[in-house]
Design an enzyme around this catalytic site. Structure first.
Site, PDB file in Angstrom:
ATOM      1  N   HIS A   8       0.390  -1.281   0.160  1.00  0.00           N
ATOM      2  CA  HIS A   8       0.169  -0.528  -0.295  1.00  0.00           C
ATOM      3  C   HIS A   8       0.822   1.453   0.051  1.00  0.00           C
ATOM      4  O   HIS A   8       1.979   1.245   0.475  1.00  0.00           O
ATOM      5  CB  HIS A   8      -1.206   0.153   1.289  1.00  0.00           C
ATOM      6  CG  HIS A   8      -0.468   0.178   2.599  1.00  0.00           C
ATOM      7  ND1 HIS A   8      -0.133  -1.075   3.670  1.00  0.00           N
ATOM      8  CD2 HIS A   8      -0.235   1.201   3.181  1.00  0.00           C
ATOM      9  CE1 HIS A   8       0.312  -0.638   4.451  1.00  0.00           C
ATOM     10  NE2 HIS A   8       0.583   0.235   4.511  1.00  0.00           N
ATOM     11  N   HIS A  87       3.797   7.091   3.347  1.00  0.00           N
ATOM     12  CA  HIS A  87       4.663   5.531   3.684  1.00  0.00           C
ATOM     13  C   HIS A  87       4.546   5.258   2.284  1.00  0.00           C
ATOM     14  O   HIS A  87       3.177   5.132   2.023  1.00  0.00           O
ATOM     15  CB  HIS A  87       4.508   6.205   4.568  1.00  0.00           C
ATOM     16  CG  HIS A  87       3.610   5.284   5.276  1.00  0.00           C
ATOM     17  ND1 HIS A  87       3.274   4.930   5.612  1.00  0.00           N
ATOM     18  CD2 HIS A  87       3.290   3.729   4.924  1.00  0.00           C
ATOM     19  CE1 HIS A  87       1.682   4.161   6.243  1.00  0.00           C
ATOM     20  NE2 HIS A  87       1.362   3.614   5.661  1.00  0.00           N
ATOM     21  N   GLU A 136       7.388   1.519   5.581  1.00  0.00           N
ATOM     22  CA  GLU A 136       6.886   0.495   5.675  1.00  0.00           C
ATOM     23  C   GLU A 136       7.246  -0.445   5.944  1.00  0.00           C
ATOM     24  O   GLU A 136       6.624  -1.319   4.136  1.00  0.00           O
ATOM     25  CB  GLU A 136       5.559   0.710   6.131  1.00  0.00           C
ATOM     26  CG  GLU A 136       4.735  -0.486   7.181  1.00  0.00           C
ATOM     27  CD  GLU A 136       3.002   0.229   6.980  1.00  0.00           C
ATOM     28  OE1 GLU A 136       2.515   0.780   6.754  1.00  0.00           O
ATOM     29  OE2 GLU A 136       2.602  -0.864   7.941  1.00  0.00           O
TER      30      GLU A 136
HETATM   31 CO    CO Z   1       0.812   1.485   6.136  1.00  0.00          CO
END
Ligand code: CO
Length: 146
Positions: A8, A87, A136
């Protein structure tokens, strides 16, 4: 470590409800998951699913809105009042091996490995060590789902 799927893109927003309207009306999104709170991370989260031709899960947009006064997203929104890209999240097979991999390269990892919005272990790597991108790293959910 072998790089996995781009799971994502985290997008900070001052208002998830308004962002949902944007993704539906302006972007034509049809698959948006009901928002939920992640109090331990100080965020409210909502996933916008993008389709793929293969029938596999597409990359998601992870909308994040501050939850609580001490939310880490607040300072980001002070600098970016409209919200914006926050992110990138990549999947890996083994979260412990991935953490070691980045540590061995002297990358600064932000906090402990913890359970993320998909219910699998995650950690964040400092943007200054990652070509300017807050990154991440998340363990691929068993069964390959979200
Ligand atoms: Co995230």
């Amino acid at each position: 470590m072998k790089l996995g799927r781009l799971n994502h893109i985290g997008v900070a927003t001052p208002c998830i409800a308004e962002s949902i309207v944007f993704y539906r009306k302006t972007m034509g999104a049809t698959d948006i998951v009901e928002p939920f709170d992640l109090p331990e991370q100080g965020v409210k989260v909502c996933f916008v699913n993008t389709p793929t031709s293969s029938g596999m899960n597409g990359t998601q947009i992870e909308l994040i809105e501050p939850l609580g006064e001490t939310s880490a997203i607040r300072s980001f929104l002070e600098k970016n009042p409209l919200g914006g890209q926050h992110h990138l999240c990549y999947e890996v097979e083994d979260i412990a091996a991935a953490r070691e991999w980045f540590e061995r390269q002297g990358k600064r990892i932000l906090g402990p490995t913890r359970i993320g919005a998909h219910g699998t272990p995650i950690f964040f790597v400092h943007p200054k060590d990652m070509m300017g991108q807050l990154t991440e790293i998340m363990e691929t959910p068993k069964g390959g789902g979200h």
